[in-house]
Design a protein around this motif. Structure first.
Motif, short mmCIF file in Angstrom:
data_model
loop_
_atom_site.label_atom_id
_atom_site.label_comp_id
_atom_site.label_asym_id
_atom_site.label_seq_id
_atom_site.Cartn_x
_atom_site.Cartn_y
_atom_site.Cartn_z
N MET A 1 87.73 50.59 7.05
CA MET A 1 87.50 52.03 7.26
C MET A 1 86.43 52.56 6.30
O MET A 1 85.56 53.30 6.71
N LYS A 2 86.51 52.14 5.02
CA LYS A 2 85.56 52.63 4.02
C LYS A 2 84.13 52.24 4.39
O LYS A 2 83.20 53.05 4.31
N GLU A 3 83.98 50.99 4.82
CA GLU A 3 82.65 50.49 5.21
C GLU A 3 82.13 51.27 6.42
O GLU A 3 80.96 51.65 6.48
N ALA A 4 83.03 51.55 7.37
CA ALA A 4 82.65 52.31 8.57
C ALA A 4 82.23 53.73 8.21
O ALA A 4 81.23 54.24 8.71
N ILE A 5 82.99 54.37 7.33
CA ILE A 5 82.66 55.74 6.89
C ILE A 5 81.29 55.76 6.19
O ILE A 5 80.46 56.64 6.45
N THR A 6 81.06 54.79 5.32
CA THR A 6 79.77 54.69 4.60
C THR A 6 78.62 54.58 5.59
O THR A 6 77.59 55.25 5.46
N ILE A 26 93.45 58.71 13.24
CA ILE A 26 93.22 57.62 14.17
C ILE A 26 94.49 57.41 14.98
O ILE A 26 95.54 57.11 14.44
N GLN A 27 94.38 57.60 16.27
CA GLN A 27 95.56 57.46 17.14
C GLN A 27 95.82 56.00 17.48
O GLN A 27 94.88 55.25 17.70
N LYS A 28 97.08 55.63 17.51
CA LYS A 28 97.45 54.29 18.01
C LYS A 28 98.54 54.50 19.04
O LYS A 28 99.57 55.09 18.76
N LEU A 134 90.99 51.25 25.75
CA LEU A 134 90.40 50.34 24.74
C LEU A 134 90.48 50.95 23.34
O LEU A 134 90.82 50.26 22.38
N MET A 135 90.21 52.24 23.23
CA MET A 135 90.21 52.90 21.92
C MET A 135 91.61 53.07 21.35
O MET A 135 91.89 52.71 20.21
N PHE A 136 92.49 53.68 22.15
CA PHE A 136 93.80 54.08 21.63
C PHE A 136 94.83 52.95 21.64
O PHE A 136 95.64 52.85 20.74
N CYS A 137 94.80 52.14 22.68
CA CYS A 137 95.83 51.09 22.82
C CYS A 137 95.40 49.78 22.18
O CYS A 137 96.20 49.11 21.54
N ARG A 178 81.29 52.92 16.69
CA ARG A 178 81.19 54.09 17.56
C ARG A 178 82.55 54.73 17.85
O ARG A 178 82.62 55.93 18.11
N THR A 179 83.63 53.95 17.78
CA THR A 179 84.96 54.54 17.99
C THR A 179 85.27 55.56 16.90
O THR A 179 85.71 56.68 17.19
N LEU A 180 85.01 55.19 15.66
CA LEU A 180 85.27 56.12 14.56
C LEU A 180 84.36 57.35 14.68
O LEU A 180 84.80 58.48 14.44
#
Length: 196
Positions: A1-6, A26-28, A134-137, A178-180
């Motif tokens: 997550m940190k790498e994605a945010i950066t 983040i929904q699961k 794909l995103m949520f499940c 791109r999901t984040l």
């Protein structure tokens, strides 16, 4: 997550959203038949309306299974608030699962493109529904659902980009997260409208 945010914070607009609103939730969701039913119910209606319909369905059947849906009278489903069109979609989904044409339990061994192709065979299921699954499940990390009106409107508002083609070009900068980025855009959309 940190790498994605950066990575995403290199985009000044996404960085500003994060600074103002904090990190998105983040929904699961569970995988499988019932989750796909829920996504079909969410097509072209509000999240709240779809959730209420899904709960009526769950209350009526106790458990949402392919057999329950396929064997249900159309009037039963109508009483749960499901339109004639969506009844067709849910029954087609149920029939495909019962006939083993579609097996959600095999998805963890399949590529995203194969999963996409299988889900698109369900009557009434388009790219938006597949991308939400794909995103949520499945927690796919690199999806941008440009069929989603909230995502499109937020990009129009913040980036002054108006065509889907140009939105796709913009989203290339957010790969492979791109999901984040989508969650961040939804977060802005909902916060701005006091829906969170």
């Amino acid at each position: 997550m940190k790498e994605a945010i950066t990575h995403l914070a290199k985009d000044q607009i996404l960085k500003t959203i994060l600074e103002i609103h904090g990190h998105p939730i983040i929904q699961k969701r569970d995988e499988g038949f019932a989750a796909m039913c829920h996504i079909i119910l969410e097509q072209q209606v509000s999240i709240a309306s779809a959730k209420a319909t899904y709960q009526k369905l769950e209350n009526h059947f106790g458990e949402i299974t392919p057999e329950n849906i396929l064997n249900a009278e159309d009037a039963e489903l109508r009483n749960c608030g499901i339109s004639r069109q969506k009844t067709l979609y849910l029954k087609d989904l149920a029939a495909k699962v019962i006939s083993k044409e579609l097996d959600f339990t095999t998805f963890n061994q399949k590529s995203e493109s194969n999963i996409r192709a299988e889900l698109l065979k369900i009557k009434g299921v388009g790219n938006w529904s597949v991308e939400v699954y794909l995103m949520f499940c499945l927690q796919s990390p690199d999806i941008i659902p440009l069929g989603d009106i909230a995502i499109r409107n937020t990009i129009k508002e913040l980036y002054s980009i108006h065509t889907v083609e140009d939105m796709e070009i913009l989203a290339e900068n957010w790969k492979p997260h791109r999901t984040l980025a989508s969650y961040i855009l939804w977060h802005h959309y909902l916060k701005k409208r006091n829906k969170i």
